[in-house]
Design an enzyme around this catalytic site. Sequence first.
Site, PDB file in Angstrom:
ATOM      1  N   CYS A  28      32.290   2.414  -2.836  1.00 20.48           N
ATOM      2  CA  CYS A  28      31.997   2.337  -1.236  1.00 20.48           C
ATOM      3  C   CYS A  28      32.921   0.715  -0.733  1.00 20.48           C
ATOM      4  O   CYS A  28      33.301   0.814   0.593  1.00 20.48           O
ATOM      5  CB  CYS A  28      30.731   2.090  -0.962  1.00 20.48           C
ATOM      6  SG  CYS A  28      29.895   3.554  -1.352  1.00 20.48           S
TER       7      CYS A  28
ATOM      8  N   HIS B  30      30.979   0.264   6.377  1.00 20.00           N
ATOM      9  CA  HIS B  30      31.267   1.469   5.752  1.00 20.00           C
ATOM     10  C   HIS B  30      30.434   2.693   6.100  1.00 20.00           C
ATOM     11  O   HIS B  30      28.919   2.082   6.297  1.00 20.00           O
ATOM     12  CB  HIS B  30      30.974   1.084   4.267  1.00 20.00           C
ATOM     13  CG  HIS B  30      30.665   2.208   3.215  1.00 20.00           C
ATOM     14  ND1 HIS B  30      31.458   3.170   3.175  1.00 20.00           N
ATOM     15  CD2 HIS B  30      29.514   2.612   2.438  1.00 20.00           C
ATOM     16  CE1 HIS B  30      30.950   4.295   2.489  1.00 20.00           C
ATOM     17  NE2 HIS B  30      29.690   3.836   1.971  1.00 20.00           N
TER      18      HIS B  30
ATOM     19  N   ASN C 102      30.005  10.505   4.597  1.00 12.77           N
ATOM     20  CA  ASN C 102      30.269   9.204   3.745  1.00 12.77           C
ATOM     21  C   ASN C 102      31.350   9.518   2.948  1.00 12.77           C
ATOM     22  O   ASN C 102      31.540  10.360   2.054  1.00 12.77           O
ATOM     23  CB  ASN C 102      28.946   8.824   2.800  1.00 12.77           C
ATOM     24  CG  ASN C 102      29.399   7.439   2.000  1.00 12.77           C
ATOM     25  OD1 ASN C 102      30.359   7.373   1.832  1.00 12.77           O
ATOM     26  ND2 ASN C 102      28.379   7.116   1.729  1.00 12.77           N
TER      27      ASN C 102
HETATM   28  N1  ACO Z   1      17.232  18.282   2.369  1.00  9.10           N
HETATM   29  C1  ACO Z   1      16.096  18.468   2.512  1.00  9.10           C
HETATM   30  N2  ACO Z   1      15.170  17.610   1.682  1.00  9.10           N
HETATM   31  C2  ACO Z   1      15.566  16.837   0.808  1.00  9.10           C
HETATM   32  C3  ACO Z   1      17.011  16.675   0.856  1.00  9.10           C
HETATM   33  C4  ACO Z   1      17.985  17.407   1.322  1.00  9.10           C
HETATM   34  N3  ACO Z   1      19.251  17.335   1.526  1.00  9.10           N
HETATM   35  N4  ACO Z   1      17.323  15.596  -0.113  1.00  9.10           N
HETATM   36  C5  ACO Z   1      16.190  15.090  -0.599  1.00  9.10           C
HETATM   37  N5  ACO Z   1      15.250  16.017   0.046  1.00  9.10           N
HETATM   38  C6  ACO Z   1      13.726  15.692  -0.174  1.00  9.10           C
HETATM   39  C7  ACO Z   1      13.394  14.930  -1.334  1.00  9.10           C
HETATM   40  O1  ACO Z   1      13.490  16.093  -2.362  1.00  9.10           O
HETATM   41  C8  ACO Z   1      11.984  14.520  -1.227  1.00  9.10           C
HETATM   42  O2  ACO Z   1      11.078  15.611  -1.344  1.00  9.10           O
HETATM   43  P1  ACO Z   1       9.606  15.475  -2.073  1.00  9.10           P
HETATM   44  O3  ACO Z   1       9.127  14.447  -1.011  1.00  9.10           O
HETATM   45  O4  ACO Z   1       9.149  16.673  -2.041  1.00  9.10           O
HETATM   46  O5  ACO Z   1      10.099  15.021  -3.251  1.00  9.10           O
HETATM   47  C9  ACO Z   1      12.016  13.984  -0.006  1.00  9.10           C
HETATM   48  O6  ACO Z   1      13.077  14.884   0.756  1.00  9.10           O
HETATM   49  C10 ACO Z   1      12.394  12.621   0.366  1.00  9.10           C
HETATM   50  O7  ACO Z   1      13.289  12.187  -0.564  1.00  9.10           O
HETATM   51  P2  ACO Z   1      13.800  10.776  -0.604  1.00  9.10           P
HETATM   52  O8  ACO Z   1      14.802  10.639  -1.589  1.00  9.10           O
HETATM   53  O9  ACO Z   1      12.757   9.823  -0.975  1.00  9.10           O
HETATM   54  O10 ACO Z   1      14.628  10.867   0.632  1.00  9.10           O
HETATM   55  P3  ACO Z   1      14.594   9.514   1.698  1.00  9.10           P
HETATM   56  O11 ACO Z   1      13.678   9.781   2.828  1.00  9.10           O
HETATM   57  O12 ACO Z   1      14.827   8.456   0.967  1.00  9.10           O
HETATM   58  O13 ACO Z   1      16.149  10.006   2.100  1.00  9.10           O
HETATM   59  C11 ACO Z   1      18.290   9.221   1.736  1.00  9.10           C
HETATM   60  C12 ACO Z   1      17.221  10.049   1.330  1.00  9.10           C
HETATM   61  C13 ACO Z   1      18.674  10.006   3.032  1.00  9.10           C
HETATM   62  C14 ACO Z   1      19.389   9.539   0.647  1.00  9.10           C
HETATM   63  C15 ACO Z   1      17.923   7.725   1.862  1.00  9.10           C
HETATM   64  O14 ACO Z   1      17.240   7.668   0.750  1.00  9.10           O
HETATM   65  C16 ACO Z   1      19.121   6.992   2.139  1.00  9.10           C
HETATM   66  O15 ACO Z   1      19.396   6.887   3.195  1.00  9.10           O
HETATM   67  N6  ACO Z   1      19.609   6.061   1.267  1.00  9.10           N
HETATM   68  C17 ACO Z   1      20.680   5.496   1.415  1.00  9.10           C
HETATM   69  C18 ACO Z   1      21.420   5.913   0.224  1.00  9.10           C
HETATM   70  C19 ACO Z   1      22.605   6.088   0.926  1.00  9.10           C
HETATM   71  O16 ACO Z   1      22.957   5.925   2.013  1.00  9.10           O
HETATM   72  N7  ACO Z   1      23.758   6.506   0.077  1.00  9.10           N
HETATM   73  C20 ACO Z   1      25.057   6.680   0.623  1.00  9.10           C
HETATM   74  C21 ACO Z   1      25.983   6.664  -0.646  1.00  9.10           C
HETATM   75  S1  ACO Z   1      25.702   4.917  -1.001  1.00  9.10           S
HETATM   76  C22 ACO Z   1      26.723   4.006  -0.121  1.00  9.10           C
HETATM   77  O17 ACO Z   1      27.766   4.449   0.491  1.00  9.10           O
HETATM   78  C23 ACO Z   1      26.153   2.613   0.150  1.00  9.10           C
END
Ligand code: ACO
Length: 353
Positions: free
Chosen positions: A116, A280, A310
């Site tokens: 990234c 980013h 992304n």
């Molecule tokens: N659709 C539906 N449900 C989903 C999905 C999806 N696409 N993905 C995960 N879930 C579910 C999970 O299975 C979990 O279910 P459970 O509670 O029954 O186990 C629930 O949603 C919550 O999962 P988490 O991973 O804890 O979800 P979170 O609320 O943290 O959101 C996300 C996930 C959006 C990835 C968040 O953690 C985030 O924004 N993290 C930052 C990471 C990021 O932006 N990465 C980008 C790449 S890195 C970069 O560019 C910096």
Amino acid sequence: MTQIRTKIAGMGYYLPKNVVTNDDLAKVMETSDEWIKERTGIEERRYVTRFKDTPATMGAEAAKIAIERAGITKDDVDLIIFATLSADYFFPGGGVLVQRELGMGTIPALDVRNQCSGFIYSMTIADQFIRTGTYKNILVIGSESHSAGLDFSTRGRNVTVIFGDGAGAAIVQPTTEEGKGLLASNIHSDGRYAEKLAFMNPGSHSGVFTKDFSMYPTEEEEPYASLMITPKMMETGNYYPNMDGPFVFKNAVRRFPETIMESLTTAGYTIKDLDMLIPHQANLRIAQFVQKTLQLTDDQVYNNIQKYGNTTAASIPIALCEAWEQGKIKDGDLVCLAAFGSGFTWGSALFRW
Ligand code: ACO
């Protein structure tokens, strides 16, 4: 003595035509438009046209526009710096493929693997060559074809819904115009969290860092074996990216403000002086958190993740170019590019436009 600084002389981007909405993804995995929009802000992304677009071809297309806008020709380019995490080949790197696509001479081509923050790292490398007077026209590219390596089953949904494909490019040149160009930059890393957001297989690590050797034959079983990709990896589907989303989120919202403030302070400015932040495009929620922390207005931050997802190394050059095309970046503006991502690596670059 006149100070030489690095300026962006031309920019371009290429987005594949194939638009994939959240509803499209919901047809192949358990997810929903509502979930994706709420957690990431993403509405749709682009995927490469199969058998046509690759990181190198898309990078070359973006480069053609940047070269033309800089008022030069491909023969004027002195160096290619190519950032990607989704390389066409394990080796050679994509830089030489761009050189071939564009029919350039035997100029150097350097690949940067900083995910990234690849474009920021590339920009700081270009800056060294420009300020020392080594090169006059450097082509900096960020390009990704994530869709080639994502897990489209429900197992991969937390990663897959976030990423999109595309490329952005810039031509950088020296400028001696008073106060203009790249005023300050910084780059950082913290390898303690390398596996928190990673694409490990195929790879040569043989489980050493995770202490998980279950994917590999022992030396007794098979004394000479490829450890890069094994039958067990194929059987278990262990060849996709993995991400600890909440952990990445926590670190991102800490490092973004830090790196932005570091560049501003180095250049003698405060956050109030900033005209435009191009973060980013990791996740809209991260960008909004950073905006709030730094008390920036909506007009001071450019986001386009809603349309493209992304695109990792490509996200900053695409967003920067789009903001500029829309007249949101004007002559004399103070513009900060900032990134955080896998590695972890992060950094920022502050320009007076
Ligand atoms: N659709 C539906 N449900 C989903 C999905 C999806 N696409 N993905 C995960 N879930 C579910 C999970 O299975 C979990 O279910 P459970 O509670 O029954 O186990 C629930 O949603 C919550 O999962 P988490 O991973 O804890 O979800 P979170 O609320 O943290 O959101 C996300 C996930 C959006 C990835 C968040 O953690 C985030 O924004 N993290 C930052 C990471 C990021 O932006 N990465 C980008 C790449 S890195 C970069 O560019 C910096």
